[in-house]
Design an enzyme around this catalytic site. Structure first.
Site, PDB file in Angstrom:
ATOM      1  N   ASP A 137     -90.845  53.732 -42.165  1.00  0.00           N
ATOM      2  CA  ASP A 137     -91.451  53.585 -43.491  1.00  0.00           C
ATOM      3  C   ASP A 137     -90.395  53.756 -44.577  1.00  0.00           C
ATOM      4  O   ASP A 137     -90.632  54.426 -45.591  1.00  0.00           O
ATOM      5  CB  ASP A 137     -92.583  54.599 -43.672  1.00  0.00           C
ATOM      6  CG  ASP A 137     -93.511  54.221 -44.824  1.00  0.00           C
ATOM      7  OD1 ASP A 137     -93.623  53.015 -45.129  1.00  0.00           O
ATOM      8  OD2 ASP A 137     -94.115  55.130 -45.430  1.00  0.00           O
ATOM      9  N   LYS A 173     -96.164  68.460 -48.848  1.00  0.00           N
ATOM     10  CA  LYS A 173     -96.866  67.177 -48.762  1.00  0.00           C
ATOM     11  C   LYS A 173     -98.214  67.357 -48.101  1.00  0.00           C
ATOM     12  O   LYS A 173     -98.332  67.770 -46.946  1.00  0.00           O
ATOM     13  CB  LYS A 173     -96.050  66.148 -47.974  1.00  0.00           C
ATOM     14  CG  LYS A 173     -96.791  64.826 -47.850  1.00  0.00           C
ATOM     15  CD  LYS A 173     -95.968  63.693 -47.345  1.00  0.00           C
ATOM     16  CE  LYS A 173     -96.775  62.411 -47.346  1.00  0.00           C
ATOM     17  NZ  LYS A 173     -95.999  61.246 -46.917  1.00  0.00           N
ATOM     18  N   LYS A 216     -88.697  52.833 -47.736  1.00  0.00           N
ATOM     19  CA  LYS A 216     -89.113  52.085 -48.921  1.00  0.00           C
ATOM     20  C   LYS A 216     -88.690  52.883 -50.151  1.00  0.00           C
ATOM     21  O   LYS A 216     -88.321  54.068 -50.044  1.00  0.00           O
ATOM     22  CB  LYS A 216     -90.625  51.852 -48.917  1.00  0.00           C
ATOM     23  CG  LYS A 216     -91.447  53.134 -48.887  1.00  0.00           C
ATOM     24  CD  LYS A 216     -92.935  52.824 -48.772  1.00  0.00           C
ATOM     25  CE  LYS A 216     -93.763  54.107 -48.730  1.00  0.00           C
ATOM     26  NZ  LYS A 216     -95.210  53.823 -48.569  1.00  0.00           N
ATOM     27  N   GLU A 222     -87.825  70.563 -47.876  1.00  0.00           N
ATOM     28  CA  GLU A 222     -86.835  70.964 -48.866  1.00  0.00           C
ATOM     29  C   GLU A 222     -87.169  70.322 -50.209  1.00  0.00           C
ATOM     30  O   GLU A 222     -87.492  69.135 -50.287  1.00  0.00           O
ATOM     31  CB  GLU A 222     -85.451  70.507 -48.397  1.00  0.00           C
ATOM     32  CG  GLU A 222     -84.344  70.683 -49.412  1.00  0.00           C
ATOM     33  CD  GLU A 222     -83.057  70.001 -48.979  1.00  0.00           C
ATOM     34  OE1 GLU A 222     -82.036  70.178 -49.668  1.00  0.00           O
ATOM     35  OE2 GLU A 222     -83.102  69.265 -47.970  1.00  0.00           O
ATOM     36  N   LEU A 250     -95.319  66.405 -57.590  1.00  0.00           N
ATOM     37  CA  LEU A 250     -94.015  65.732 -57.556  1.00  0.00           C
ATOM     38  C   LEU A 250     -94.169  64.223 -57.403  1.00  0.00           C
ATOM     39  O   LEU A 250     -93.342  63.460 -57.899  1.00  0.00           O
ATOM     40  CB  LEU A 250     -93.162  66.282 -56.410  1.00  0.00           C
ATOM     41  CG  LEU A 250     -92.672  67.722 -56.565  1.00  0.00           C
ATOM     42  CD1 LEU A 250     -91.948  68.176 -55.296  1.00  0.00           C
ATOM     43  CD2 LEU A 250     -91.751  67.847 -57.768  1.00  0.00           C
ATOM     44  N   VAL A 283     -85.954  68.731 -53.469  1.00  0.00           N
ATOM     45  CA  VAL A 283     -84.757  68.080 -54.004  1.00  0.00           C
ATOM     46  C   VAL A 283     -85.003  67.760 -55.469  1.00  0.00           C
ATOM     47  O   VAL A 283     -86.037  67.161 -55.815  1.00  0.00           O
ATOM     48  CB  VAL A 283     -84.427  66.789 -53.217  1.00  0.00           C
ATOM     49  CG1 VAL A 283     -83.192  66.116 -53.803  1.00  0.00           C
ATOM     50  CG2 VAL A 283     -84.218  67.116 -51.747  1.00  0.00           C
ATOM     51  N   VAL A 294     -97.454  64.750 -52.876  1.00  0.00           N
ATOM     52  CA  VAL A 294     -96.378  65.732 -52.715  1.00  0.00           C
ATOM     53  C   VAL A 294     -96.462  66.710 -53.883  1.00  0.00           C
ATOM     54  O   VAL A 294     -96.378  66.317 -55.054  1.00  0.00           O
ATOM     55  CB  VAL A 294     -94.991  65.054 -52.669  1.00  0.00           C
ATOM     56  CG1 VAL A 294     -93.908  66.109 -52.479  1.00  0.00           C
ATOM     57  CG2 VAL A 294     -94.937  64.027 -51.557  1.00  0.00           C
TER      58      VAL A 294
END
Length: 446
Positions: A142, A44, A144, A97, A21, A99, A29
């Protein structure tokens, strides 16, 4: 672990990896399937930077596990829910989750600056996520573009609380080091100070700036140079922000005490959107399967790379910044004194011209008649060479413009009043003395 090696891998006995991902500074991820609950998840794999020592790696592993448990209690529509945290090969894996969205970093990389209306909606969603996190004592640390997911409906989700901290919880540090993405680290973090909720809002401002401008607010070639710019420089001028400029300026305020808070930022974003046309002006492309080669490597693009800064480096940076700030203050005082001095000289020159100094032009263009020179004083009492020429002793009724100018005018008047008086007195005394001598001789002759 490469994409080919990771496909089909079974993690923790229940999560089957099926694709990539995204990649970031703290890991990869993966798209995976929970075989127990038969649902898609985002898995992750936390990968620590190579420059960390074994002690720091162990501290980060324990902190990640602890903070994952803290983040698991955070439930909000704009926060990716953390389902589970497991250990595999000595590293923590976060089960989140899934998304159907792409990271804001990837979208901006591929499509450039986003319309300000879209960025305003993204900002409102991330504000809601941060407000919910701060209410339960969690600081993300973090925020960003790589950690903001944007769906087809432009709804945004804040993800990856991997280096988050629970306020008030005993800290497991990395031997005095600071870890984060320099262009999105708040100035107080760059100075080695404790990060509070205001630090997340500064990072949000830097994130929205990147989304609407397509570039970093503080872009330098080296991480330490970037931190120096974050602490001491203003962000690059905006070109596409439009009505979002006040929000960006308020969130990117250096002083956390003066920085725009959640309520003010939400109010300004809603005010900006209230003047726009209804509907979504832009939507990201289909999410689909993301080619691993299209994803930015190691989060380097748009300042996404996570860096480690030693406490000694931060102290040295603070020392340099303090010296620069002190020099800047002294230079500012010097320039202010010079401007004030030039202003007083100009006012004095204008005053002399109004009082009829030689060389002043009349309305008709003719020069004024020459003024008679003042009486000459004896050499022992003559005025100093630095004294200005004589001027008529006409009384000026206008009030002085400053204390310094008033003192100069008084000295100017006093010199050209006292000297003629002294000369007159000496002449009278000389005349009287002459008369006395003449009378004495006359009487002596008789």
């Amino acid at each position: 672990m490469s994409a080919e090696a990771g496909l089909g891998r079974l993690v923790a006995g229940r999560y089957v990896v099926s694709g990539v991902l995204g990649r970031g500074g703290m890991g990869v991820v993966w798209r995976a399937t929970d075989q127990v609950l038969n649902r898609p998840v985002a898995l992750k794999e936390v990968v620590f930077p190579a420059h960390l020592s074994d002690e720091e790696r162990d501290a980060l592993r324990r902190r990640t596990l602890r903070e994952a448990r803290t983040a698991a209690r955070l439930v909000h529509p704009n926060v990716t829910t953390l389902y589970d945290v497991v250990e595999e090969d000595g590293r923590p894996w976060l089960v989140m989750e899934h998304v159907d969205a792409r990271s804001l970093q990837e979208v901006v990389q591929q499509h450039g600056p986003l319309p300000w209306t879209t960025v305003a909606r993204i900002g409102l969603d991330v504000l809601g996520a941060l407000e919910a996190a701060h209410e339960v004592g969690i600081v993300h640390r973090d925020v960003k573009p790589g950690n903001v997911l944007v769906g087809r409906d432009c709804a945004a989700h804040l993800t990856d609380f991997g280096i988050a901290v629970a306020t008030g919880d005993p800290s497991i540090t990395t031997a005095g080091a600071i870890i984060g993405s320099p262009p999105f680290m708040a100035p107080e973090r760059a100075r080695g100070e404790e990060a509070g909720p205001a630090a997340d809002l500064w990072s949000l401002g830097a994130t929205l700036y990147t989304a609407v401008e397509g570039r970093l607010a503080f872009e330098r070639t080296e991480p330490m140079a970037t931190l120096f710019a974050v602490v001491s420089d203003d962000p690059a001028p905006v070109e596409h922000a439009g009505p979002l400029e006040p929000v960006l300026r308020g969130l990117l305020t250096k002083d956390p005490a003066a920085r725009m808070d959640v309520a003010a930022a939400r109010r300004e974003l809603r005010r900006a959107l209230s003047g726009s046309e209804p509907g979504t002006a832009w939507a990201p492309p289909d999410t689909g399967d993301t080619d691993d080669t299209a994803v930015s490597q190691d989060g380097a693009a748009l300042g996404g790379r996570v860096e480690r800064f030693d406490a000694d480096d931060l102290r040295a940076l603070a020392s340099v910044i303090g010296t620069v700030a002190r020099d800047a203050r002294e230079q500012a005082r010097y320039l202010a004194d010079k401007r004030r001095e030039r202003k007083e000289h100009k006012e004095l020159r204008e005053l002399r011209e109004r009082e009829g100094r030689p060389g002043r032009r009349r309305a008709g263009g003719a020069a004024p008649p020459p003024q008679a020179p003042p009486p000459q004083a004896p050499r022992s009492q003559a005025p100093s060479p630095q004294a200005p020429p004589a001027a008529p002793s006409r009384v000026v009724t206008s009030p002085p413009r400053s204390a310094g100018l008033a003192r100069r005018r008084w000295r100017f008047k006093r010199r050209w009043v006292v000297v003629p008086v002294l000369v007159t007195v000496l002449v009278v005394l000389a005349a009287v003395s002459g008369m006395v001598v003449l009378l004495a001789r006359a009487f002596g002759a008789l």
